[in-house]
Design an enzyme around this catalytic site. Sequence first.
Site, PDB file in Angstrom:
ATOM      1  N   GLY A   1     -37.435  -5.591 -22.934  1.00 52.68           N
ATOM      2  CA  GLY A   1     -37.989  -4.792 -21.837  1.00 52.68           C
ATOM      3  C   GLY A   1     -37.065  -4.829 -20.647  1.00 52.68           C
ATOM      4  CG  ASN A   2     -36.777  -2.090 -18.001  1.00 55.21           C
ATOM      5  OD1 ASN A   2     -37.563  -1.917 -17.074  1.00 55.21           O
ATOM      6  ND2 ASN A   2     -36.660  -1.214 -19.001  1.00 55.21           N
ATOM      7  CG  PHE A   3     -36.283  -7.263 -14.252  1.00 55.90           C
ATOM      8  CD1 PHE A   3     -37.018  -8.395 -14.522  1.00 55.90           C
ATOM      9  CD2 PHE A   3     -34.908  -7.280 -14.500  1.00 55.90           C
ATOM     10  CE1 PHE A   3     -36.417  -9.537 -15.027  1.00 55.90           C
ATOM     11  CE2 PHE A   3     -34.300  -8.420 -15.008  1.00 55.90           C
ATOM     12  CZ  PHE A   3     -35.054  -9.548 -15.270  1.00 55.90           C
ATOM     13  CB  SER A   4     -39.268  -0.665 -14.528  1.00 54.12           C
ATOM     14  OG  SER A   4     -40.077   0.313 -13.921  1.00 54.12           O
TER      15      SER A   4
ATOM     16  CB  ALA B   1     -36.491   1.279 -16.366  1.00 54.80           C
TER      17      ALA B   1
END
Length: 398
Positions: free
Chosen positions: A208-211, A276
């Site tokens: 995943g990512n930090f969005s 994102a």
Amino acid sequence: MLAGKHIILGITGGIAAYKSVMLLRLLIKKGAEVQVIITPSGKEFITPVTLSALSGKPVISEFFTANTGEWHSHVDLGLWADAMVIAPATACTIAKMACGVADNMLVTSYLSAKAPVFVAPAMDLDMMAHPSTKRNLETLRSYGNHIIEPASGELASHLVGKGRMEEPENIVKVLEDFFCTAKPLAGKKMLITAGPTYERIDPVRFIGNFSTGKMGYAIADAAARMGAEVTLVSGPVSIAPEERSVNVVKVESAREMCDACTERFQDTDIAIMCAAVADYAPAHTYSTKIKREKDEVPVITLVKNPDIAATLGRQKHPGQILVGFALETDHEEANAKLKLDSKNLDMIVLNSLRDPQAGFGTDTNKITIITAKGSAMDFPVKSKTEVAKDILHAIVDL
Ligand code: PMT
């Protein structure tokens, strides 16, 4: 225009409080329903009896009514209001609002307010000119509050300068203008993506990512307020839109997001790709948890995810507007322009992780808007709510 509108009139402790009586009277005459909240020092200047007689409602000042124990819910008030007007706003209250010092009912309600807030400062000219007042007003502007600038003239101190609360008629005019502003996105169908995507590795792990979704949700809310019919395709986030009319479609992975977008794109006037999206996903998702092996490290093979913006860019027909984001860490403008061209976008919103107040998770962002026609416009750091409006105004200009 003000008929039926719910307005909180906040009154603080300044000599200009006498003008609030006229302001209240004008608002009532226009058909607004007004709830007065007065600070304890406001009551030194004007009595609640006058205000409740004119508004037809008990005036709120304390968190509780002392003799009955009745609790005044600042949260309910914040939801009830269509607008909050603080007039006069003293330097002290402005500072508390800027810093979130919720030590009275008025500032507490301000912090809970979902509605637009209008602040009409009134103070002596030196207080008005002090750098701390100027900075606090700038902070309120960055929160999206509307500052109704004080006029110049003779002040209560008999000094002449800037600090007189704007006349009640003009404050009413500001409110009327605000409510009658045409909704420039009325009749437009908008598709907005927000948040991260999660690409499952096994039942407990993902890529995943930090969005957090803050930027995309702010755009969705602002677009709904500007009259658009909004569908928000959202990856996993822990926030919700403020505007009830926003239709949220929840997805998890990039493929799900791609399907949800392509399904709806033909029927869309404007699409903004703020999510994102993970560029890669594991080629294989394990059905059971990958166990920790003593000597072996698992190798996860990745496959490319669809590029949703580029997919929509290929499907775009004349009249549709497709806007992308570029989140960069280096060679920002050059990379953003490459994405603008390669995905067939009409506009790209560049934000850089080199700006500490921009990007993931922050309540602020700092953007550059680049259009396919070649224009580029830099914006200062603003709240994501204000950034959303800048993006939508740029789209309206397109
Ligand atoms: O959610 P917040 O915490 O508020 O953070 C906001 C944000 C940083 C996520 C947002 O402002 C932002 O920059 N979003 C785009 C992030 C991104 O993926 O940028 P990119 O440069 O990698 O992608 C370029 C464009 O292609 C984007 O419009 C993206 O949505 C789109 N894309 C990317 C990959 C992919 N597989 N499909 C896509 O559609």
